[in-house]
Design an enzyme around this catalytic site. Structure first.
Site, PDB file in Angstrom:
ATOM      1  CB  SER A  96       3.607   7.327  -5.551  1.00 44.34           C
ATOM      2  OG  SER A  96       2.329   7.646  -5.996  1.00 44.34           O
ATOM      3  CE  LYS A 101       0.588   5.108  -6.115  1.00 44.63           C
ATOM      4  NZ  LYS A 101       0.651   5.871  -7.390  1.00 44.63           N
ATOM      5  CE1 TYR A 135      -2.567   4.923  -3.216  1.00 50.00           C
ATOM      6  CE2 TYR A 135      -4.040   6.813  -3.343  1.00 50.00           C
ATOM      7  CZ  TYR A 135      -2.884   6.176  -3.739  1.00 50.00           C
ATOM      8  OH  TYR A 135      -2.046   6.772  -4.643  1.00 50.00           O
ATOM      9  CE1 TYR A 164       3.088   6.513 -10.746  1.00 51.60           C
ATOM     10  CE2 TYR A 164       4.204   8.623 -10.535  1.00 51.60           C
ATOM     11  CZ  TYR A 164       3.460   7.608  -9.993  1.00 51.60           C
ATOM     12  OH  TYR A 164       3.106   7.677  -8.686  1.00 51.60           O
ATOM     13  CB  VAL A 207       3.122  13.498  -5.790  1.00 52.91           C
ATOM     14  CG1 VAL A 207       2.309  13.536  -4.521  1.00 52.91           C
ATOM     15  CG2 VAL A 207       2.758  14.603  -6.734  1.00 52.91           C
TER      16      VAL A 207
HETATM   17  N1  GLU Z   1      -1.301  10.228  -2.873  1.00 54.69           N
HETATM   18  C1  GLU Z   1      -0.930  10.607  -4.183  1.00 54.69           C
HETATM   19  C2  GLU Z   1      -2.116  10.407  -5.118  1.00 54.69           C
HETATM   20  O1  GLU Z   1      -2.809   9.439  -4.949  1.00 54.69           O
HETATM   21  C3  GLU Z   1       0.241   9.822  -4.651  1.00 54.69           C
HETATM   22  C4  GLU Z   1       0.696  10.176  -6.038  1.00 54.69           C
HETATM   23  C5  GLU Z   1       2.204  10.182  -6.194  1.00 54.69           C
HETATM   24  O2  GLU Z   1       2.934  10.281  -5.215  1.00 54.69           O
HETATM   25  O3  GLU Z   1       2.688  10.117  -7.338  1.00 54.69           O
HETATM   26  O4  GLU Z   1      -2.367  11.202  -5.977  1.00 54.69           O
END
Ligand code: GLU
Length: 415
Positions: A62, A65, A188, A240, A258
Site C-alpha cells: 500500500s 498508493k 494494481y 487507515y 501490509v
Molecule cells: N496489496 C495489498 C492489498 O491490496 C495492499 C494492502 C496494504 O498494504 O495495506 O490488499
C-alpha cells in the site's frame, strides 16, 4: 567522524519491541523473515542515512498508493481525479467495500477500493501492460532507480485477490472506470508487488516532501501542487482507521503497507521509512509505528508543532545624511514569507513622505517566497509614490524581478 544520525537510527531500532503477526492473507508475505528491521532517512539535499537490515527487499504494497495517486493527478489534474476518487478519511479498514452513498466515489485513494479506482485512471486508454509500465517507471522516478515487480509476491496475491476483485467490480458497477476489472486488479496487484528497500522508500517520501523533485536525481517527478495534494491525503487517510490517532500522536503524513513498511514525509525536511514485517490489528508495522513515534517525539517532527516564531526580519534601520535629507536604510535578514514581510511593511509605514532615499539591503536575506516578494515590492512601490527614490542592494539576487509596478526598477547599490 562517524555519523551520529546513523547511530541514532540504530539506537531507535534497538529500542523497539516487537509484537503482532506477519500478514498472511497474501501467502507469500507469510514467508517474510519477521525479525527483519531497518530504517532510513533522506534529507532535502538527498543525503540518505540508513540502519539495520538495509539490504532487505520487500514488496511496496500500500505504500505504492500515494505515488500511483500522484501519477493519476499529474496525468489528469486534481479536479478530474476528484470526480472519481474523494479525499475524505473513511474511518474504515483498508479493504472495506464502501462507496460514498451520495456520489458513488471511493472515499479516498489510500484504501484499496480508492487505490484500485486510481490505478484505472493511469493511462485509461492504454493496455494493461502499458499501464503497468507507466506505473513502474513512475514509481521508479520517485525512487531514483529502476524498480521491478517481485513476481512471486504478485503470483501469490493475485491467486487470492477475491476481495480486491469484488472491490473493482463494485467501482466498475458505479461507473468508476471503463476497463475490465480483472485487468485493473492485476495491474494494481503488480503495482503493490514492486520491490523496494528502506532507502528507496525514504527517497520516494522525500520526493513528495520536497514538492515533487527527487532530491537524489534532482529531477522533477510531479508538480508541487500534486505533491501537496498527495501529502494532504496521506495526512488524513494514510493510516487507515488509525489516521486520527496517528496524526495527533505522530503528526507525520504517512502511509503503511501490509509488507511491514511505513513511510512518512515532512514537508521541506525529511523522508522517512521503516521496515519490520509484524503488524498490529489495523495492519501497521508494530515496530514501524514505534520508530515513527520516537522520531516525532525526539526529533521534533510533528507537522503541527509551532515553529520558532520568525526572527526579526528587519535587522537594522539606519539614517545617513544626504543632500535630500536623511536616507533610511533597512537591512533585512532570514527567509522572508508572509509573517516576516509583514514586519518589513510595518517599518515602511513609519517612513514619512519626502524625497529622501530609502535603501533596502538584502545581503542577509536567504529567500523570498512569492507572497513576501509581492508584499515587499508593493511596500517599495508605495514609498516611491510618496516621493522616495528606492535603492536596492541584493548581491545574491534573492529578490527576482524587483519591478516597482510600472516596469521601473530600483537603483542598484550592488551593480
Ligand atoms: N496489496 C495489498 C492489498 O491490496 C495492499 C494492502 C496494504 O498494504 O495495506 O490488499
Amino acid at each position: 567522524m562517524r555519523s551520529p544520525i546513523e547511530d541514532y537510527l540504530q539506537e531507535v531500532l534497538a529500542g523497539t519491541e516487537d509484537g503482532g503477526e506477519v500478514a498472511s492473507y497474501i501467502p507469500e508475505l507469510a514467508q517474510a523473515d519477521p525479525e527483519r528491521l531497518a530504517a532510513a532517512l533522506c534529507t532535502a539535499d538527498g543525503t540518505v542515512y540508513a540502519a539495520g537490515d538495509t539490504a532487505a527487499r520487500f514488496s511496496i504494497q500500500s505504500m505504492s498508493k500515494p505515488f500511483a495517486y500522484a501519477l493519476a493527478l499529474e496525468e489528469h489534474g486534481i479536479d478530474r481525479v476528484l470526480q472519481k476518487v474523494g479525499v475524505e478519511p473513511s474511518g474504515d479498514s483498508f479493504n472495506s467495500a464502501s462507496l460514498d452513498p451520495s456520489d458513488q466515489r471511493p472515499d479516498n485513494p489510500m484504501i484499496n477500493i480508492g487505490a484500485i479506482a486510481t490505478h484505472a485512471l493511469i493511462l485509461p486508454e492504454g493496455s494493461r501492460d502499458e499501464r503497468d509500465e507507466r506505473v513502474r517507471l513512475g514509481l521508479s522516478a520517485f525512487a531514483g532507480r529502476e524498480l521491478a515487480v517481485e513476481e512471486a509476491v504478485y503470483a501469490s496475491e493475485i491467486e487470492t485477490a477475491f476481495r480486491n476483485l469484488s472491490l473493482a467490480y463494485l467501482v466498475r458497477s458505479a461507473d468508476g472506470f471503463g476497463q475490465d476489472p480483472h485487468e485493473i486488479v492485476e495491474g494494481y496487484t503488480r503495482q503493490c508487488a514492486l520491490s523496494v528497500d528502506v532507502r528507496d522508500l525514504a527517497v520516494m517520501a522525500m520526493t513528495l516532501a520536497a514538492g515533487g523533485v527527487n532530491p537524489v536525481t534532482t529531477k522533477r517527478v510531479v508538480s508541487a501542487e500534486v505533491a501537496q495534494q498527495v501529502l494532504s491525503v496521506m495526512t488524513m487517510c494514510g493510516m487507515y482507521d488509525a489516521a486520527g490517532d496517528w496524526m495527533t500522536h505522530v503528526g507525520i503524513p504517512a502511509k503503511s503497507g501490509v509488507s511491514g513498511g511505513v513511510i512518512g514525509g515532512l514537508p521541506g525536511q525529511v523522508g522517512l521509512s521503516v521496515f519490520s514485517p509484524r503488524l498490529d490489528r489495523v495492519g501497521h508495522s508494530v515496530r514501524g509505528v514505534q520508530v515513527f513515534e520516537r522520531f516525532s517525539r525526539e526529533m521534533g517532527m510533528h507537522l503541527l508543532t509551532s515553529p520558532p516564531l520568525s526572527v526579526d526580519a528587519v535587522r537594522s534601520i539606519t539614517r545617513t545624511e544626504t543632500d535630500r535629507g536623511q536616507q533610511r536604510s533597512f537591512a533585512l535578514q532570514g527567509p522572508l514569507r508572509f509573517s516576516s514581510a509583514e514586519q518589513v511593511l510595518r517599518q515602511f509605514e513609519r517612513v514619512t513622505p519626502g524625497d529622501f532615499p530609502v535603501a533596502l539591503d538584502l545581503s542577509r536575506v536567504t529567500s523570498f517566497d512569492p507572497v513576501a516578494r509581492r508584499m515587499v515590492l508593493e511596500g517599495l512601490r508605495r514609498l516611491r509614490e510618496d516621493g522616495h527614490p528606492i535603492l536596492l542592494a541584493d548581491p545574491k539576487g534573492v529578490l527576482p524581478e524587483p519591478d516597482l509596478g510600472d516596469g521601473s526598477l530600483p537603483e542598484r547599490l550592488d551593480a
